[in-house]
Design an enzyme around this catalytic site. Sequence first.
Site, PDB file in Angstrom:
ATOM      1  N   HIS A  41      -6.299   4.014  -5.974  1.00 49.22           N
ATOM      2  CA  HIS A  41      -7.434   4.673  -5.314  1.00 49.22           C
ATOM      3  C   HIS A  41      -7.302   6.183  -5.533  1.00 49.22           C
ATOM      4  O   HIS A  41      -6.205   6.672  -5.781  1.00 49.22           O
ATOM      5  CB  HIS A  41      -7.470   4.332  -3.830  1.00 49.22           C
ATOM      6  CG  HIS A  41      -8.119   3.002  -3.592  1.00 49.22           C
ATOM      7  ND1 HIS A  41      -9.168   2.827  -2.726  1.00 49.22           N
ATOM      8  CD2 HIS A  41      -7.888   1.797  -4.163  1.00 49.22           C
ATOM      9  CE1 HIS A  41      -9.546   1.568  -2.754  1.00 49.22           C
ATOM     10  NE2 HIS A  41      -8.776   0.905  -3.610  1.00 49.22           N
ATOM     11  N   GLU A  63     -10.257   2.552  -7.773  1.00 49.31           N
ATOM     12  CA  GLU A  63     -11.442   2.898  -6.994  1.00 49.31           C
ATOM     13  C   GLU A  63     -12.254   3.831  -7.913  1.00 49.31           C
ATOM     14  O   GLU A  63     -12.870   3.368  -8.853  1.00 49.31           O
ATOM     15  CB  GLU A  63     -10.999   3.555  -5.683  1.00 49.31           C
ATOM     16  CG  GLU A  63     -12.120   3.778  -4.704  1.00 49.31           C
ATOM     17  CD  GLU A  63     -11.673   4.724  -3.606  1.00 49.31           C
ATOM     18  OE1 GLU A  63     -11.017   5.732  -3.896  1.00 49.31           O
ATOM     19  OE2 GLU A  63     -12.001   4.452  -2.444  1.00 49.31           O
ATOM     20  N   HIS A 107       0.842  -1.194   0.000  1.00 51.97           N
ATOM     21  CA  HIS A 107       0.000   0.000   0.000  1.00 51.97           C
ATOM     22  C   HIS A 107       0.874   1.239   0.000  1.00 51.97           C
ATOM     23  O   HIS A 107       1.756   1.390   0.839  1.00 51.97           O
ATOM     24  CB  HIS A 107      -0.925   0.024   1.221  1.00 51.97           C
ATOM     25  CG  HIS A 107      -1.834   1.213   1.213  1.00 51.97           C
ATOM     26  ND1 HIS A 107      -1.815   2.177   2.184  1.00 51.97           N
ATOM     27  CD2 HIS A 107      -2.766   1.602   0.313  1.00 51.97           C
ATOM     28  CE1 HIS A 107      -2.719   3.110   1.900  1.00 51.97           C
ATOM     29  NE2 HIS A 107      -3.316   2.782   0.759  1.00 51.97           N
ATOM     30  N   GLU A 152       0.037   5.073   0.061  1.00 55.20           N
ATOM     31  CA  GLU A 152      -0.735   6.317   0.080  1.00 55.20           C
ATOM     32  C   GLU A 152       0.250   7.455  -0.191  1.00 55.20           C
ATOM     33  O   GLU A 152       1.351   7.458   0.362  1.00 55.20           O
ATOM     34  CB  GLU A 152      -1.427   6.502   1.440  1.00 55.20           C
ATOM     35  CG  GLU A 152      -2.123   7.835   1.629  1.00 55.20           C
ATOM     36  CD  GLU A 152      -3.204   8.109   0.588  1.00 55.20           C
ATOM     37  OE1 GLU A 152      -4.161   7.331   0.493  1.00 55.20           O
ATOM     38  OE2 GLU A 152      -3.058   9.110  -0.152  1.00 55.20           O
ATOM     39  N   GLU A 209     -15.822   2.138   1.784  1.00 53.17           N
ATOM     40  CA  GLU A 209     -15.320   3.005   2.854  1.00 53.17           C
ATOM     41  C   GLU A 209     -16.375   4.002   3.338  1.00 53.17           C
ATOM     42  O   GLU A 209     -16.370   4.391   4.501  1.00 53.17           O
ATOM     43  CB  GLU A 209     -14.051   3.730   2.416  1.00 53.17           C
ATOM     44  CG  GLU A 209     -14.233   4.689   1.256  1.00 53.17           C
ATOM     45  CD  GLU A 209     -12.904   5.279   0.767  1.00 53.17           C
ATOM     46  OE1 GLU A 209     -11.839   4.916   1.289  1.00 53.17           O
ATOM     47  OE2 GLU A 209     -12.945   6.107  -0.157  1.00 53.17           O
TER      48      GLU A 209
HETATM   49  C1  NOJ Z   1      -8.693   6.287   0.802  1.00 52.68           C
HETATM   50  C2  NOJ Z   1      -8.795   4.931   0.206  1.00 52.68           C
HETATM   51  O1  NOJ Z   1      -9.950   4.793  -0.585  1.00 52.68           O
HETATM   52  C3  NOJ Z   1      -8.791   3.929   1.335  1.00 52.68           C
HETATM   53  O2  NOJ Z   1      -9.003   2.633   0.833  1.00 52.68           O
HETATM   54  C4  NOJ Z   1      -7.465   4.048   2.042  1.00 52.68           C
HETATM   55  O3  NOJ Z   1      -7.468   3.170   3.137  1.00 52.68           O
HETATM   56  C5  NOJ Z   1      -7.255   5.465   2.564  1.00 52.68           C
HETATM   57  N1  NOJ Z   1      -7.437   6.397   1.507  1.00 52.68           N
HETATM   58  C6  NOJ Z   1      -5.852   5.650   3.138  1.00 52.68           C
HETATM   59  O4  NOJ Z   1      -4.891   5.481   2.130  1.00 52.68           O
HETATM   60 CA    CA Z   2     -11.231   6.668  -1.652  1.00 56.22          CA
END
Ligand code: NOJ
Ligand code: CA
Length: 687
Positions: free
Chosen positions: A469, A488, A388, A390, A494
């Site tokens: 995402h 996404e 992952h 971010e 979420e």
């Molecule tokens: C938004 C993403 O859609 C989610 O899946 C993720 O856990 C969070 N951002 C943190 O990166």
């Molecule tokens: Ca998102």
Amino acid sequence: MKSNQGGFRWALAMATITAMPGVAMAQAAHPVVTAASPDGSITLTVTTDNDSRAIWSLSRRGKLLVAPSKLGFILTDAIAMERGFAITGSDTAKSDTTWEQPWGERRYVRDNHNDVTVHFHQAGEWGGHEMAVHFRLFDNGIGFRYEIPKQPAMTTMNIADEITEFSVVPHGTAWWMPGGEWNRYEQVYQKTAIEGVSTAHTPVTMRLDDGTHLAIHEAALVDYSGYWLKHVTGGLFRTTLAPSSSGPRVSRKLPFDTPWRTIRIADNAAGLVENDLELNLNEPNKEGDVSWFKPIKYVGIWWGMITGKWSWAEGPNHGATTQRTKDTIDFAAKHHFGGVLVEGWDKGWNGNWFGNGSQFSYTEAVPDFDLQAVAAYAKKRGVQLIGHNETGGNIANYEAQLDDAFKLYHALGMNSVKTGYVADAGGIVAPGDKPGEIRMEFHDGQRQVQHHMKVVETAAKYHIAIDSHEPVKDTGLRRTYPNWIDREGARGMEYNAWGAYANGPDHEPTMVYTRMLSGPMDFTPGVLSLEGHDHVPLASTLAKQLGLYLALYSPIQMAADFPEELAKYPKELDFIAQVPADWSESHLIAGEVGEYAIFARKDRASEDWYVGGVNDATARDLTLRFDFLAPGRTYTATIYKDGEGANYQTEARHRIAYATRVVKKGDTLSLWLASGGGAAIRLHPGK
Ligand code: NOJ
Ligand code: CA
């Protein structure tokens, strides 16, 4: 072949120049190019109007669908490419081929189309501009793109906006989400009259009053800005490109081709869904053998953070600890999940990551997460660790680490990474011209489109697949870059974790016919407890959670709930463990836009079929026909359906019923879908 054949003719009738007192009446000729789809049902006319604008129109079975609509560009540093056009010629071609997808909703895709490319010259004392518009006509839709050749008067095209029009003639209903808003593509879907659309992200889906279904979108969005479909008046729409911090919304050296502007056209909802228009408009696979990626289902350390129970950052509630990851790997191995996603494992979450992201490291783990140890443990247990990354939208920081990160993950035996671009105001942070300078860009602006390509191409070198995402919308690029497995790009599960913003019961049956037309989605189904933060319930029955695996295609399908919650539902967990994420065929066997969707999908690895899907808030009875099954064979159907009295609004959302039946081709099944309900059926050959 440049020719006057293939429908290129001069039409005096098209030119009516009004006689004015004292002015000799002139009559100019406007050449007209026509073309038809392979079965002749869709016909195209391209010409110029009395203002010398390039225009196109479309009919289906003799009925006007798109009235004359303009083509062209506004430039930041030159005369607009809008008027003064004349057609100088046209080329035609045709093709009928079938190609194979390495993974997906269906294995073989037929691409049967006719092409016509219309060449325009725009006169001007500066030397004029050249522009071609390449139309590709299928029996279930069209695509067209601008092809801008090398030319003396322009070396770089700086586009202020693209002004492609779609003038939809018949009235009807539209399903759409607002474009250009702060929350990216994570908007609530709107259902309005076609005239009620404002500025929308694509795909925009329309059902015309005569029953025709349309979806306006784009294909092969590379090195260009995504467009939003802007309503002008009545049925008239115009493209507007996502803005850029550097002035022109798009800047390209010549020659270049724009992405394809597309319209899926069908008689019904199934014709819209079972339609590979955008994939067909993308280039063939450039990556060769991608068999190192296998579609899987996965669990993860995620629901705990998104519901607020654990943190991504270090601290007493840190989610991604070494021990919890090993426990989750054990759960995955026991229940036949192929992967485990771990978020919040890396350095950078402690500060202001939301819309900043400058602290993220993609190679360094936090102290209570032993990356080497969990990777070795995953390998031992035969489970893929899903990475992952971010970024907080800081693409400069991410780009600087891409090679090192993907090299490391590959060495650790990982083959997929979920990326994220959480940043407000639709913005991402891009590198500026000067050190330390930042620029805000849109998630679908040219800079971000370039960024995604860089991530995907770098990842491919290290055999890493990407699930983005907060992405740019999908435009079928998985055909060319099959390691771009997922995105996404809409409100996912979420939103149910956050209670107050939860998705409504019609969200998923709307997404089937809107967001999902663009490609796979990492929606993350499988919250069997049916509750998010503070026990706020989902707008879903238990059976609907299973139906989501059939309704929303993804080559990596999550079971999002806490492992201990999943374990409370052994029968449902068993279904999730078995349902494939890779199909040889997919058919929408019942459904209406925004109401319900039931698919029949055939496993790519066996003779099993799966049937199921989702419902909106209106309970309904359906009769499903097993026409798709192989003749002369019997199948045992294991059925998971809404139990008597099930209803998403009360505790009865947990009522589920199980049944088994022996069925064969042509048999029917009566199925009741609860309000907010769904169903899932596994069909295995034999009794
Ligand atoms: C938004 C993403 O859609 C989610 O899946 C993720 O856990 C969070 N951002 C943190 O990166
Ligand atoms: Ca998102």
